[in-house]
Design a protein around this motif. Structure first.
Motif, short mmCIF file in Angstrom:
data_model
loop_
_atom_site.label_atom_id
_atom_site.label_comp_id
_atom_site.label_asym_id
_atom_site.label_seq_id
_atom_site.Cartn_x
_atom_site.Cartn_y
_atom_site.Cartn_z
N TYR A 1 0.86 -1.18 0.00
CA TYR A 1 0.00 0.00 0.00
C TYR A 1 0.89 1.23 0.00
CZ TYR A 1 0.77 0.83 5.02
OH TYR A 1 1.33 1.09 6.24
N ASP A 2 0.35 2.34 -0.48
CA ASP A 2 1.07 3.60 -0.57
C ASP A 2 0.24 4.66 0.16
OD1 ASP A 2 3.24 5.27 -1.83
OD2 ASP A 2 1.47 6.26 -2.69
N ARG A 3 0.80 5.18 1.23
CA ARG A 3 0.10 6.19 2.03
C ARG A 3 1.07 7.31 2.35
NH1 ARG A 3 -2.03 3.61 7.20
NH2 ARG A 3 -3.55 2.72 5.75
N ASP A 4 0.67 8.53 2.05
CA ASP A 4 1.52 9.70 2.33
C ASP A 4 2.92 9.52 1.74
OD1 ASP A 4 -0.60 10.86 3.77
OD2 ASP A 4 0.02 9.84 5.61
N ASP A 5 2.97 9.03 0.52
CA ASP A 5 4.23 8.81 -0.21
C ASP A 5 5.14 7.77 0.45
OD1 ASP A 5 3.60 10.60 -2.26
OD2 ASP A 5 4.30 12.29 -1.05
N ARG A 6 4.59 6.93 1.30
CA ARG A 6 5.36 5.84 1.89
C ARG A 6 4.78 4.52 1.41
NH1 ARG A 6 8.85 4.06 5.90
NH2 ARG A 6 8.19 2.20 7.00
N LEU A 7 5.65 3.70 0.87
CA LEU A 7 5.29 2.38 0.38
C LEU A 7 5.57 1.37 1.48
CD1 LEU A 7 4.42 1.03 -2.31
CD2 LEU A 7 6.84 0.69 -2.77
N ASP A 8 4.61 0.49 1.74
CA ASP A 8 4.81 -0.49 2.80
C ASP A 8 3.97 -1.73 2.54
OD1 ASP A 8 5.95 -1.45 5.18
OD2 ASP A 8 5.62 0.48 6.17
N LEU A 9 4.20 -2.75 3.36
CA LEU A 9 3.46 -4.01 3.26
C LEU A 9 2.10 -3.89 3.95
CD1 LEU A 9 6.26 -6.58 4.16
CD2 LEU A 9 5.19 -6.25 1.93
N ARG A 10 1.09 -4.46 3.33
CA ARG A 10 -0.23 -4.53 3.96
C ARG A 10 -0.16 -5.50 5.14
NH1 ARG A 10 -4.87 -3.00 0.67
NH2 ARG A 10 -4.07 -2.04 -1.22
N VAL A 11 -0.92 -5.19 6.17
CA VAL A 11 -1.00 -6.05 7.34
C VAL A 11 -2.32 -6.82 7.24
CG1 VAL A 11 -1.15 -6.08 9.86
CG2 VAL A 11 0.34 -4.42 8.72
N PRO A 12 -2.26 -8.14 7.30
CA PRO A 12 -3.51 -8.93 7.21
C PRO A 12 -4.52 -8.47 8.26
CG PRO A 12 -1.59 -10.37 7.11
CD PRO A 12 -1.08 -8.99 7.46
#
Length: 127
Positions: free
Chosen positions: A22-33
């Motif tokens: 996911y991409d939020r506030d220009d930060r790319l990260d792994l989704r948490v189940p």
């Protein structure tokens, strides 16, 4: 022994990888189940391209010549340009992700270069 700076994913694994981000506030990260994410936070190749150091893709224009200029190099062909770009970033500890499969055209390879820290955070490298 495989090269730790190159990761090869099938086209299906690549799509699963994108779906797990996911991409939020220009930060790319792994989704948490179990957590809910807005559709605006979905990651496709275009979103991912903003986080890559360099890329060669049929889906997204990676501005090959602009990237080559940024690293103060010149080349006589696109293939030579990508070879120089890839070598430049891999020599600096980055990670190459190569996507393979029957849907990937041999004349338009799908290769993405990420900083090692980002690749590790996204689960492409071991912690």
């Amino acid at each position: 022994m495989t090269d730790p700076t190159t990761i090869t994913l099938s086209a299906d694994d690549w799509q699963a990888f994108l779906a797990g981000l996911y991409d939020r506030d220009d930060r790319l990260d792994l989704r948490v189940p179990g957590e809910t994410y807005s559709r605006k936070e979905a990651v496709d190749e275009y979103v991912l391209s903003a986080h890559a150091e360099a890329l060669q893709s049929a889906m997204v224009d990676g501005d090959l010549w602009g990237t080559l200029e940024d690293i103060d190099e010149t080349a006589g062909s696109e293939e030579e340009a990508w070879d120089k770009i890839r070598a430049f970033y891999l020599d600096r500890g980055c990670v190459l992700v190569r996507v393979t499969g029957p849907d990937i055209h041999p004349d338009e390879p799908e290769e993405w270069i990420f900083a090692a820290g980002l690749a590790r955070r996204l689960g492409l490298l071991g912690a």
